[in-house]
Design an enzyme around this catalytic site. Structure first.
Site, short mmCIF file in Angstrom:
data_model
loop_
_atom_site.label_atom_id
_atom_site.label_comp_id
_atom_site.label_asym_id
_atom_site.label_seq_id
_atom_site.Cartn_x
_atom_site.Cartn_y
_atom_site.Cartn_z
N HIS A 121 2.32 76.33 149.74
CA HIS A 121 2.19 74.87 149.57
C HIS A 121 3.60 74.29 149.65
O HIS A 121 4.57 74.96 149.31
CB HIS A 121 1.59 74.65 148.17
CG HIS A 121 1.28 73.22 147.83
ND1 HIS A 121 2.23 72.35 147.37
CD2 HIS A 121 0.11 72.53 147.84
CE1 HIS A 121 1.68 71.18 147.13
NE2 HIS A 121 0.39 71.26 147.41
N ASP A 198 3.78 81.12 142.44
CA ASP A 198 3.14 79.81 142.34
C ASP A 198 1.68 80.07 142.02
O ASP A 198 0.90 80.46 142.90
CB ASP A 198 3.31 79.08 143.68
CG ASP A 198 2.49 77.80 143.73
OD1 ASP A 198 1.84 77.46 142.72
OD2 ASP A 198 2.49 77.14 144.78
N GLN A 201 -3.10 77.56 142.22
CA GLN A 201 -4.51 77.71 142.61
C GLN A 201 -5.17 78.92 141.97
O GLN A 201 -6.36 79.16 142.22
CB GLN A 201 -4.63 77.86 144.14
CG GLN A 201 -4.28 76.62 144.92
CD GLN A 201 -5.22 75.45 144.65
OE1 GLN A 201 -6.33 75.62 144.14
NE2 GLN A 201 -4.77 74.26 144.98
N LYS A 224 -5.25 71.52 137.59
CA LYS A 224 -6.02 72.38 138.49
C LYS A 224 -6.84 73.40 137.72
O LYS A 224 -7.55 74.21 138.31
CB LYS A 224 -5.08 73.12 139.44
CG LYS A 224 -4.19 72.18 140.22
CD LYS A 224 -4.11 72.54 141.65
CE LYS A 224 -2.97 71.79 142.28
NZ LYS A 224 -3.39 71.05 143.46
N CYS A 362 -0.94 69.74 152.31
CA CYS A 362 0.42 70.05 151.80
C CYS A 362 0.87 71.45 152.18
O CYS A 362 1.52 72.14 151.38
CB CYS A 362 0.52 69.86 150.30
SG CYS A 362 0.24 68.18 149.78
N1 PMP Z 1 1.03 75.13 144.75
C1 PMP Z 1 -0.20 75.17 145.21
C2 PMP Z 1 -0.72 76.44 145.81
C3 PMP Z 1 -1.01 74.03 145.13
O1 PMP Z 1 -2.25 74.07 145.61
C4 PMP Z 1 -0.48 72.87 144.55
C5 PMP Z 1 -1.30 71.59 144.45
N2 PMP Z 1 -2.08 71.29 145.55
C6 PMP Z 1 0.82 72.89 144.06
C7 PMP Z 1 1.55 74.04 144.18
C8 PMP Z 1 1.45 71.71 143.44
O2 PMP Z 1 0.79 71.36 142.27
P1 PMP Z 1 1.20 70.02 141.53
O3 PMP Z 1 1.00 68.92 142.53
O4 PMP Z 1 0.28 69.93 140.38
O5 PMP Z 1 2.63 70.17 141.16
#
Ligand code: PMP
Length: 404
Positions: A121, A198, A201, A224, A362
């Site tokens: 991401h 990270d 998810q 999430k 993203c």
């Molecule tokens: N990493 C992953 C794999 C995500 O899916 C997301 C959110 N779509 C993020 C990081 C970022 O999360 P946040 O916007 O809550 O910081």
């Protein structure tokens, strides 16, 4: 508790959208919140609201205790050895930037290497790309196979004596791939490379035990995992946190201040400058407690079954292509339809009360790798049912009829 009954815990799901019962399949963007989380935040504001770590009065003591309790609950939930290894942040993005700026940046010399993967991401890609530019380092990218898995032999080869960090997603937000983090960490550690995971998810969809994974850092977001927005957490091994400088400076992160210098508090306070999101932390702990009622194997099986059912239904639609087929994945299904823009498909689905994500999700480097610029992504949560999936598949068929 039984997963089949979970949707009753989420008040938002009971409404109609565009005269249709809501089918919420955008869980990878954010999840809905159970009553337990909503009640925990409301009850905090109704009975205990005060600033933490400051006052001697009863409410302040109550708020401080609730905030500390929240840290312990979240630490237990993700398997941290000690609550002081959990830093409350705004979200996974902030957690990843924190690690990049204060753990990795000070160690870097020009020519050093930062290793990320092609399925990250933007939140776990851009901070490393920018850091590499700032420090004249080399950003290396572990390839992804057509099935949507990491090329682990390439990863192994790309870990060199120059590698200063490996940043990798536990679960891909586009493909749903569950990466073998324990093996990856073991491999990186044999080469002395710290691993930042990270987990945005993963938490809430698979069992996460940072102790077992062995990673150095693990970042995740409350929203999430059925918790509130504006709160997330960073797990960091205490051996690292103790040596790291502060991220932001200000109140709540000091032991003492004179005109000339400041002595910083120990972790985790050192990394939590300013008034924290107290209600958010309490909500995050409530989400953790909510999830602890379920059996993880059942949660994983449930979401995986929904994804399999979805893939089977979508695969039968002419002109539709489901992207990737990772062997281990959560309930995320990305797809494209010949001649139709994902935004148009998502708009027609919305008119039927079905919420999905459309766009680049993203993860533009990954989409480019897959020869795409935009996808439709349906992603499941604990409350989804096969009926939701059937409605999605029927909705997609209708979208094709309408749009073609
Ligand atoms: N990493 C992953 C794999 C995500 O899916 C997301 C959110 N779509 C993020 C990081 C970022 O999360 P946040 O916007 O809550 O910081």
């Amino acid at each position: 508790m039984k997963i089949a009954a979970a949707s009753a815990d989420f008040p938002i799901l009971a409404q109609k959208i565009n005269q249709h019962s809501l089918v919420y399949l955008d869980n990878a963007a954010t999840t809905q919140k159970p009553r337990l989380v909503l009640d925990a935040e409301r009850s905090y504001y109704e009975t205990s609201n005060a600033n933490v770590h400051r006052g001697v009065h009863t409410l302040s003591a109550r708020a401080t205790q609730a905030y500390q309790q929240a840290r312990s609950t979240v630490a237990r939930f993700v398997g941290a050895a000690d609550p002081s290894e959990i830093i409350f942040v705004r979200n996974a993005t902030e957690a990843l930037n924190l690690v990049a700026q204060i753990f990795v940046a000070p160690k870097l010399q020009p020519g050093d290497e930062l290793l990320v993967t092609h399925m990250e991401h933007h939140s776990n890609f851009v901070p490393w790309q920018q850091l590499a530019k700032q420090k004249k380092c080399v950003l290396k990218v572990v390839p992804v196979t057509d099935a949507g898995e990491l090329d682990l032999s390439a990863l192994s080869r790309m870990l060199t004596v120059k590698t200063k960090v490996l940043a990798v997603a536990h679960v891909s937000n586009v493909l749903g791939t569950i990466n073998p983090i324990k093996e990856i960490v073991a491999l990186a550690h044999t080469k002395g490379v710290p691993v930042v995971v990270d987990g945005a998810q993963a938490v809430g969809h698979v069992a996460v035990d940072v102790g077992q994974l062995g990673c150095d850092f693990y970042a995740f977001s409350g929203h999430k995992m059925y918790g509130p927005t504006g709160i997330g957490a960073l797990f960091g091994k205490s051996e690292h946190l103790e040596k790291m400088p502060p991220f932001l400076y200000g109140g709540d992160m000091i032991n003492s201040v004179t005109l000339d210098q400041t002595e910083f508090a120990h972790a985790p306070q050192r990394f939590e400058a300013g008034t924290p999101n107290i209600a958010g932390a309490i909500g995050l702990a409530a989400a953790s407690s909510y999830l602890e009622q379920f059996d993880w194997q059942e949660v994983v099986r449930h979401e995986r079954n929904l994804a399999d059912h979805m893939r089977a239904g979508l695969d039968r639609i002419a002109g539709l292509r489901v992207i990737g087929l990772p062997r281990h994945s959560v309930g995320i299904v990305p797809f494209v339809i010949d001649g139709l823009h994902p935004h148009d498909v998502a708009t027609v689905l919305d008119s039927q009360g079905i919420a999905v994500r459309s766009g680049h999700a993203c993860a533009q480097p990954l989409l480019t790798r897959l020869g795409l610029t935009s996808i439709v992504r349906a992603s499941c949560g604990i409350y989804n049912t096969t009926k939701d999936v059937d409605q999605l598949v029927a909705g997609v068929r209708q979208a094709i009829t309408l749009l073609k």
